[in-house]
Design a protein around this motif. Structure first.
Motif, PDB file in Angstrom:
ATOM      1  N   GLY A   1      49.526  81.026  93.375  1.00 14.85           N
ATOM      2  CA  GLY A   1      49.099  80.123  92.303  1.00 14.85           C
ATOM      3  C   GLY A   1      49.900  78.843  92.153  1.00 14.85           C
ATOM      4  N   TYR A   2      50.779  78.569  93.081  1.00 15.36           N
ATOM      5  CA  TYR A   2      51.577  77.338  93.015  1.00 15.36           C
ATOM      6  C   TYR A   2      50.884  76.187  93.732  1.00 15.36           C
ATOM      7  CZ  TYR A   2      55.959  79.142  91.032  1.00 15.36           C
ATOM      8  OH  TYR A   2      56.916  79.638  90.197  1.00 15.36           O
ATOM      9  N   PHE A   3      51.126  74.969  93.242  1.00 15.02           N
ATOM     10  CA  PHE A   3      50.777  73.768  93.983  1.00 15.02           C
ATOM     11  C   PHE A   3      51.987  73.431  94.848  1.00 15.02           C
ATOM     12  CE2 PHE A   3      50.785  69.075  94.380  1.00 15.02           C
ATOM     13  CZ  PHE A   3      49.565  68.914  95.016  1.00 15.02           C
ATOM     14  N   THR A   4      51.764  73.092  96.111  1.00 13.24           N
ATOM     15  CA  THR A   4      52.901  72.906  97.022  1.00 13.24           C
ATOM     16  C   THR A   4      52.915  71.499  97.603  1.00 13.24           C
ATOM     17  OG1 THR A   4      51.569  73.784  98.851  1.00 13.24           O
ATOM     18  CG2 THR A   4      52.950  75.355  97.661  1.00 13.24           C
ATOM     19  N   ALA A   5      54.059  70.842  97.486  1.00  9.88           N
ATOM     20  CA  ALA A   5      54.152  69.462  97.973  1.00  9.88           C
ATOM     21  C   ALA A   5      55.531  69.162  98.538  1.00  9.88           C
ATOM     22  CB  ALA A   5      53.851  68.492  96.836  1.00  9.88           C
ATOM     23  N   SER A   6      55.544  68.292  99.531  1.00  9.65           N
ATOM     24  CA  SER A   6      56.805  67.764 100.031  1.00  9.65           C
ATOM     25  C   SER A   6      56.817  66.273  99.737  1.00  9.65           C
ATOM     26  CB  SER A   6      56.933  67.998 101.538  1.00  9.65           C
ATOM     27  OG  SER A   6      58.139  67.411 102.005  1.00  9.65           O
ATOM     28  N   LEU A   7      57.968  65.758  99.341  1.00  7.49           N
ATOM     29  CA  LEU A   7      58.091  64.343  99.014  1.00  7.49           C
ATOM     30  C   LEU A   7      59.229  63.738  99.839  1.00  7.49           C
ATOM     31  CD1 LEU A   7      57.629  66.143  96.171  1.00  7.49           C
ATOM     32  CD2 LEU A   7      57.320  63.852  95.248  1.00  7.49           C
ATOM     33  N   HIS A   8      58.889  62.719 100.614  1.00 18.34           N
ATOM     34  CA  HIS A   8      59.890  62.099 101.474  1.00 18.34           C
ATOM     35  C   HIS A   8      59.397  60.703 101.843  1.00 18.34           C
ATOM     36  CE1 HIS A   8      63.072  61.704 104.340  1.00 18.34           C
ATOM     37  NE2 HIS A   8      62.321  61.824 105.410  1.00 18.34           N
ATOM     38  N   ALA A   9      60.198  59.685 101.511  1.00 19.05           N
ATOM     39  CA  ALA A   9      59.739  58.307 101.685  1.00 19.05           C
ATOM     40  C   ALA A   9      59.964  57.791 103.101  1.00 19.05           C
ATOM     41  CB  ALA A   9      60.429  57.407 100.663  1.00 19.05           C
ATOM     42  N   ASN A  10      59.434  58.525 104.053  1.00 20.47           N
ATOM     43  CA  ASN A  10      59.511  58.072 105.438  1.00 20.47           C
ATOM     44  C   ASN A  10      58.106  58.177 106.036  1.00 20.47           C
ATOM     45  OD1 ASN A  10      60.510  57.201 107.890  1.00 20.47           O
ATOM     46  ND2 ASN A  10      61.844  58.961 108.226  1.00 20.47           N
ATOM     47  N   ASN A  11      57.943  57.645 107.227  1.00 23.60           N
ATOM     48  CA  ASN A  11      56.666  57.749 107.917  1.00 23.60           C
ATOM     49  C   ASN A  11      56.260  59.212 108.030  1.00 23.60           C
ATOM     50  OD1 ASN A  11      54.717  57.832 110.170  1.00 23.60           O
ATOM     51  ND2 ASN A  11      55.176  55.644 110.238  1.00 23.60           N
ATOM     52  N   LYS A  12      55.004  59.511 107.714  1.00 24.04           N
ATOM     53  CA  LYS A  12      54.590  60.919 107.635  1.00 24.04           C
ATOM     54  C   LYS A  12      54.701  61.658 108.969  1.00 24.04           C
ATOM     55  CE  LYS A  12      49.737  59.913 108.160  1.00 24.04           C
ATOM     56  NZ  LYS A  12      48.569  60.049 108.570  1.00 24.04           N
ATOM     57  N   SER A  13      54.663  60.908 110.064  1.00 25.27           N
ATOM     58  CA  SER A  13      54.692  61.592 111.367  1.00 25.27           C
ATOM     59  C   SER A  13      56.111  61.824 111.896  1.00 25.27           C
ATOM     60  CB  SER A  13      53.864  60.822 112.388  1.00 25.27           C
ATOM     61  OG  SER A  13      54.418  59.540 112.563  1.00 25.27           O
ATOM     62  N   PHE A  14      57.111  61.309 111.182  1.00 26.72           N
ATOM     63  CA  PHE A  14      58.490  61.543 111.610  1.00 26.72           C
ATOM     64  C   PHE A  14      58.756  63.045 111.640  1.00 26.72           C
ATOM     65  CE2 PHE A  14      63.035  61.505 111.804  1.00 26.72           C
ATOM     66  CZ  PHE A  14      63.355  60.318 112.438  1.00 26.72           C
ATOM     67  N   TRP A  15      59.348  63.526 112.697  1.00 32.12           N
ATOM     68  CA  TRP A  15      59.563  64.964 112.931  1.00 32.12           C
ATOM     69  C   TRP A  15      58.243  65.750 112.949  1.00 32.12           C
ATOM     70  CZ3 TRP A  15      63.500  66.157 115.479  1.00 32.12           C
ATOM     71  CH2 TRP A  15      64.810  65.768 115.156  1.00 32.12           C
ATOM     72  N   ASN A  16      57.122  65.015 113.115  1.00 25.42           N
ATOM     73  CA  ASN A  16      55.825  65.707 113.181  1.00 25.42           C
ATOM     74  C   ASN A  16      55.488  66.430 111.870  1.00 25.42           C
ATOM     75  OD1 ASN A  16      53.586  66.177 114.879  1.00 25.42           O
ATOM     76  ND2 ASN A  16      54.298  68.257 115.356  1.00 25.42           N
ATOM     77  N   ARG A  17      56.074  65.931 110.798  1.00 28.87           N
ATOM     78  CA  ARG A  17      55.904  66.624 109.517  1.00 28.87           C
ATOM     79  C   ARG A  17      54.445  66.741 109.108  1.00 28.87           C
ATOM     80  NH1 ARG A  17      60.983  63.696 107.875  1.00 28.87           N
ATOM     81  NH2 ARG A  17      62.523  65.288 107.400  1.00 28.87           N
ATOM     82  N   ASP A  18      53.677  65.650 109.292  1.00 28.93           N
ATOM     83  CA  ASP A  18      52.289  65.692 108.808  1.00 28.93           C
ATOM     84  C   ASP A  18      51.513  66.852 109.425  1.00 28.93           C
ATOM     85  OD1 ASP A  18      52.551  64.310 111.236  1.00 28.93           O
ATOM     86  OD2 ASP A  18      50.821  63.033 110.879  1.00 28.93           O
ATOM     87  N   ILE A  19      51.815  67.185 110.671  1.00 30.47           N
ATOM     88  CA  ILE A  19      51.138  68.295 111.348  1.00 30.47           C
ATOM     89  C   ILE A  19      51.757  69.630 110.924  1.00 30.47           C
ATOM     90  CG2 ILE A  19      50.525  69.280 113.597  1.00 30.47           C
ATOM     91  CD1 ILE A  19      49.332  66.473 113.167  1.00 30.47           C
ATOM     92  N   MET A  20      53.079  69.723 111.026  1.00 36.34           N
ATOM     93  CA  MET A  20      53.770  70.984 110.750  1.00 36.34           C
ATOM     94  C   MET A  20      53.583  71.439 109.304  1.00 36.34           C
ATOM     95  SD  MET A  20      55.514  73.457 111.930  1.00 36.34           S
ATOM     96  CE  MET A  20      57.002  74.462 111.986  1.00 36.34           C
ATOM     97  N   TYR A  21      53.546  70.499 108.381  1.00 30.59           N
ATOM     98  CA  TYR A  21      53.421  70.868 106.966  1.00 30.59           C
ATOM     99  C   TYR A  21      52.127  71.653 106.698  1.00 30.59           C
ATOM    100  CZ  TYR A  21      57.489  68.223 105.196  1.00 30.59           C
ATOM    101  OH  TYR A  21      58.752  67.782 104.904  1.00 30.59           O
ATOM    102  N   LYS A  22      51.094  71.376 107.489  1.00 32.15           N
ATOM    103  CA  LYS A  22      49.839  72.129 107.311  1.00 32.15           C
ATOM    104  C   LYS A  22      50.066  73.587 107.676  1.00 32.15           C
ATOM    105  CE  LYS A  22      46.593  68.346 107.594  1.00 32.15           C
ATOM    106  NZ  LYS A  22      47.162  67.191 108.333  1.00 32.15           N
ATOM    107  N   SER A  23      50.822  73.815 108.764  1.00 34.60           N
ATOM    108  CA  SER A  23      51.108  75.190 109.193  1.00 34.60           C
ATOM    109  C   SER A  23      52.026  75.910 108.212  1.00 34.60           C
ATOM    110  CB  SER A  23      51.757  75.195 110.574  1.00 34.60           C
ATOM    111  OG  SER A  23      50.907  74.581 111.510  1.00 34.60           O
ATOM    112  N   LEU A  24      52.825  75.143 107.479  1.00 38.98           N
ATOM    113  CA  LEU A  24      53.753  75.763 106.521  1.00 38.98           C
ATOM    114  C   LEU A  24      53.098  76.005 105.163  1.00 38.98           C
ATOM    115  CD1 LEU A  24      57.065  73.774 107.252  1.00 38.98           C
ATOM    116  CD2 LEU A  24      56.347  75.984 108.186  1.00 38.98           C
ATOM    117  N   GLY A  25      51.915  75.459 104.975  1.00 38.50           N
ATOM    118  CA  GLY A  25      51.191  75.718 103.730  1.00 38.50           C
ATOM    119  C   GLY A  25      51.351  74.652 102.661  1.00 38.50           C
ATOM    120  N   TYR A  26      51.700  73.440 103.061  1.00 41.47           N
ATOM    121  CA  TYR A  26      51.786  72.355 102.082  1.00 41.47           C
ATOM    122  C   TYR A  26      50.402  71.794 101.785  1.00 41.47           C
ATOM    123  CZ  TYR A  26      56.839  72.062 101.943  1.00 41.47           C
ATOM    124  OH  TYR A  26      58.156  72.333 101.722  1.00 41.47           O
ATOM    125  N   GLU A  27      50.141  71.611 100.496  1.00 38.81           N
ATOM    126  CA  GLU A  27      48.865  71.022 100.105  1.00 38.81           C
ATOM    127  C   GLU A  27      48.915  69.501 100.109  1.00 38.81           C
ATOM    128  OE1 GLU A  27      46.815  73.543  96.794  1.00 38.81           O
ATOM    129  OE2 GLU A  27      48.957  74.007  96.789  1.00 38.81           O
TER     130      GLU A  27
END
Ligand code: GP9
Ligand code: MN
Length: 405
Positions: free
Chosen positions: A119-145
């Protein structure tokens, strides 16, 4: 098939520690604000440079929090991304490369995914390019909304330094995002200013640099001090907005900031030579857990980033008995004092093992290697099992069963 998982499953089951009854569910339903502190090592806590405190805010904040003073980072080449991976999966990173790049489409059972199911809303906040460290892709696998990245922040020349948006502005602008989130939320905020080469504007310099042969070490202190000031501002803003009392706040250092190339200067600062023993002890990073209404306590249990996932889930009242993970609840009475670093070094209550030498923690001197021998196999197993899970994408064969009791 998943038969390889059986051995690992047995190993993990044997290492399971039951949660501390007093704290299980203690923060149930609260928002979680997780803050990654860039390059922040533990030696700056309660420490001075040129007679001035390096982290005056954190030194106060830990008095009202659980503060883990023997908590080690376990990152490898994936740096910040490795720390995110470890903290949210309770698995080790890889010995080469960054899991965020190499295995972003694996099946995981990460904290955000589990919390989303609860029941939680899940978010990551980081003021860098979303693709740095492939975060935009990996975050989907980790369950970030939701990933609030560069484009969600107002970034201008005046409010930027070094790698990007200054921490204080990042926190200030993040308040709006937090306010807009459905509750309860799990929000991870990743700081940036205290990143090599530790640049800072004159107006943000609250203390003077250190004086040694290493400009890196010298400039590290003012940027850590700036980060501390930004954190103070953020906590005040959370209070102003009424977000403080409903949230647990967890801060952790992501990895070292000062590499072994600066051992000479570091030795000067510490007043003792940086031996392999000292170098291993310098891999400690702060872990601070603030739970509203809970009295503060300094905990000296030997622990690592891998332990954060079960610790947090248990505080939220979520069982982890079925999870495949290598960490254990830091509040559990049975928690073993043992932590493995990615290079195979390990730390126990009494010993530090690194570069094939066993050191006595009391003296910092090499001791009989037989004293470390009983832990060698375990350290090796941990890393190998974790690697197998990642390389074989073994969590595909595993059904997640986390549920709030
Ligand atoms: C980049 C930031 C820093 O987005 O997380 O990364 P690092 O170089 O520390 O891994
Ligand atoms: Mn980092």
């Amino acid at each position: 098939d998943g038969s390889e998982l059986a051995d690992i499953d047995n190993y993990v089951r044997a290492g399971y520690n039951k949660p501390n009854e007093k704290l299980f569910g203690r923060a149930k339903g609260k928002n979680v604000i997780l803050i990654s502190l860039e390059s922040t090592q533990n030696f700056v806590i309660n420490q001075k440079v040129n007679g001035q405190e390096i982290t005056p805010f954190l030194n106060e904040f830990i008095k009202d929090s659980y503060y883990f003073e023997n908590f080690y980072h376990q990152t490898g080449q994936g740096k910040t991304s490795d720390s995110e991976f470890i903290v949210e999966n309770s698995l080790y990173p890889l010995s080469r490369g960054a899991v965020f790049f190499t295995h972003s489409s694996n099946e995981f059972n990460a904290t955000p995914e589990i919390l989303k199911q609860n029941g939680y809303f899940t978010a990551s906040l980081h003021a860098n390019n979303k693709s740095f460290w492939n975060r935009d892709i990996m975050y989907k696998s980790l369950g970030y909304e939701r990933f609030y990245s560069m484009t969600d922040y107002d970034i201008r020349e005046e409010n930027s330094v070094g790698w990007g948006l200054k921490d204080k502005d990042f926190f200030e602008q993040s308040i709006q995002h937090l306010k807009a989130m459905p509750k309860p939320y799990y929000a991870k905020l990743i700081t940036l200013t205290n990143h090599f080469p530790f640049e800072i504007h004159e107006e943000d310099k609250f203390i003077e640099p250190y004086d040694s042969s290493s400009n890196t070490l010298n400039n590290y202190f003012p940027t850590v001090r700036y980060q501390d000031e930004a954190l103070k501002h953020f906590v005040q803003r959370l209070k102003d907005e009424g977000l403080y009392e409903n949230s647990i706040i967890i801060l952790y250092g992501d990895h070292y900031g000062i590499s072994e190339n600066h051992n000479k200067a570091m030795g000067q600062f510490l007043g003792s030579e940086v031996t392999p023993f000292v170098s291993t002890q310098l891999q400690r990073v702060p872990l601070i857990i603030h739970i509203p209404g809970q009295k503060g306590k300094t905990v000296s249990t030997v622990s690592g980033q891998i332990d954060l996932k079960p610790t947090l889930l248990h505080l939220l009242g979520i069982d982890t008995k079925q999870d495949i993970e290598f960490g254990s609840d830091l509040f559990s009475k049975d928690k073993m004092e043992f932590t493995v670093l990615r290079d195979g070094s390990f730390i126990t209550k009494d010993y530090v093992y690194t570069r094939e030498i066993c050191y006595d923690k009391k003296t910092g001197e090499p001791t009989d290697n037989n004293l470390c021998e009983p832990y060698l196999e375990k350290a090796k197993n941990e890393l190998e099992f974790s690697d197998k899970i990642i390389y074989g994408d073994l969590l595909r064969f595993y059904e997640d069963t986390n549920a709030i009791k």
